[in-house]
Scaffold this motif. Structure first.
Motif, PDB file in Angstrom:
ATOM      1  N   ASN A  87     -19.372   2.786  11.925  1.00 27.14           N
ATOM      2  CA  ASN A  87     -18.405   2.275  10.946  1.00 27.14           C
ATOM      3  C   ASN A  87     -18.626   0.788  10.674  1.00 27.14           C
ATOM      4  N   LEU A  88     -18.924   0.022  11.715  1.00 26.98           N
ATOM      5  CA  LEU A  88     -19.178  -1.410  11.526  1.00 26.98           C
ATOM      6  C   LEU A  88     -20.440  -1.630  10.696  1.00 26.98           C
ATOM      7  N   LEU A  91     -19.727  -1.191   7.012  1.00 28.22           N
ATOM      8  CA  LEU A  91     -19.034  -2.336   6.421  1.00 28.22           C
ATOM      9  C   LEU A  91     -20.001  -3.452   6.013  1.00 28.22           C
ATOM     10  N   ASN A  92     -21.206  -3.443   6.550  1.00 28.09           N
ATOM     11  CA  ASN A  92     -22.210  -4.437   6.156  1.00 28.09           C
ATOM     12  C   ASN A  92     -22.817  -4.160   4.789  1.00 28.09           C
ATOM     13  N   THR A  94     -20.871  -2.604   2.025  1.00 33.96           N
ATOM     14  CA  THR A  94     -19.886  -2.281   0.991  1.00 33.96           C
ATOM     15  C   THR A  94     -19.857  -3.325  -0.121  1.00 33.96           C
ATOM     16  N   GLU A 217     -14.163   1.350   1.709  1.00 25.56           N
ATOM     17  CA  GLU A 217     -14.279   0.220   2.631  1.00 25.56           C
ATOM     18  C   GLU A 217     -13.030   0.091   3.487  1.00 25.56           C
ATOM     19  N   ASN A 218     -11.844   0.207   2.860  1.00 25.51           N
ATOM     20  CA  ASN A 218     -10.591   0.061   3.603  1.00 25.51           C
ATOM     21  C   ASN A 218     -10.428   1.154   4.653  1.00 25.51           C
ATOM     22  N   GLU A 221     -12.760   0.457   7.584  1.00 23.78           N
ATOM     23  CA  GLU A 221     -12.277  -0.658   8.414  1.00 23.78           C
ATOM     24  C   GLU A 221     -11.122  -0.218   9.302  1.00 23.78           C
ATOM     25  N   ASN A 222     -10.182   0.543   8.733  1.00 28.90           N
ATOM     26  CA  ASN A 222      -9.046   0.995   9.531  1.00 28.90           C
ATOM     27  C   ASN A 222      -9.468   1.966  10.627  1.00 28.90           C
ATOM     28  N   VAL A 224     -12.143   1.807  12.332  1.00 31.29           N
ATOM     29  CA  VAL A 224     -12.636   1.011  13.460  1.00 31.29           C
ATOM     30  C   VAL A 224     -11.483   0.697  14.407  1.00 31.29           C
TER      31      VAL A 224
END
Length: 255
Positions: A87-88, A91-92, A94, A217-218, A221-222, A224
């Motif tokens: 997941n991290l 995020l790199n 998005t 993306e949201n 992030e959540n 994670v």
């Protein structure tokens, strides 16, 4: 011996030697009392031996169950950590950030982002002890305390898993609506998926387009955060399991 005292008593009474008779009568009573005490001691020793044997059987069963739980939690922690890392990584990429060079590289991550590990422990023997009120068979107060702490920790793990899964389901639905699982499954490592040969998608779709959605993306992030809560509860559970196994081993060695 009792026959001897009986005949002696009769002889003393016949000679009217009351004081000496009384002395021997007390001696006879003492012999009876000593015999009773010896019988009680033997019975108590047998009961103690039986309880110790039952405790050792319980300890061995508990050890087997908690060694299984240790192995299961260790595997689940590795799965959760991998999910967080995937997941991290997503995020790199998005929004306006550079995208992965190939769709396959991104699809490897897609297969991981919704994975939620589930812990299915062996609790049956401990449950039997707790429900029958026989936990006291474990003589170590420290071990009993740790065993009593296991259910709340286990319940916390399951609750964190439940909440995380309830949040990952919308992400799964989002991918189903806006991406292609056929594309993602081309690089999947699941044994179930690898059993089948799926055709190519009939749609012109590149899963990297998911990275252009703010909603995606949201949700990533959540997740994670949610998975980190699962990880924390799993690590707390593993710590307790290791403490329990250590105390069990100590009690077994002391026998």
């Amino acid at each position: 011996m009792l026959k001897f005292f009986r005949s002696l008593r009769q002889s003393l009474l016949a000679e009217n030697k009351f004081n000496r008779y009384l002395l021997y009568a007390v001696g006879e009573i003492l012999l009876v009392v000593i015999g009773i005490l010896i019988a009680i001691s033997i019975d108590n020793w047998n009961q103690e031996r039986i309880l110790k044997n039952e405790e050792q059987v319980a300890l061995l069963n508990l050890k087997q169950d908690f060694e299984y739980n240790r192995e299961a939690l260790t595997k689940n922690i590795a799965i959760t950590q991998k999910t967080i890392e995937s997941n991290l990584q997503v995020l790199n990429y998005t929004g306006a950030k550079p995208k992965p060079e190939t769709e396959d590289a991104f699809n490897i991550l897609v297969n991981d982002v919704t994975v939620t590990s589930e812990f299915f422990p062996k609790n049956s023997f401990l449950d039997d002890l707790m429900n029958s009120g026989r936990l006291q068979i474990i003589r170590s107060a420290g071990l009993r305390d740790k065993l009593s702490s296991w259910k709340p920790i286990f319940d916390r793990i399951k609750e964190e898993e439940r909440q995380t899964k309830s949040y990952s389901d919308p992400l799964l639905a989002f991918i189903i609506k806006n991406g292609s699982w056929l594309n993602a499954d081309e690089v999947a490592t699941s044994e179930t998926i690898k059993k089948y040969t799926f055709p190519k998608s009939g749609f012109e779709v590149d899963n990297r387009n998911l990275l252009n959605y703010l909603e995606f993306e949201n949700m990533i992030e959540n997740l994670v955060i949610y998975h980190d809560r699962v990880l924390t509860s799993q690590k707390n559970g593993l710590k307790l399991v290791q403490e329990i196994i250590g105390l069990i081993n100590k009690e077994i060695r002391d026998e």
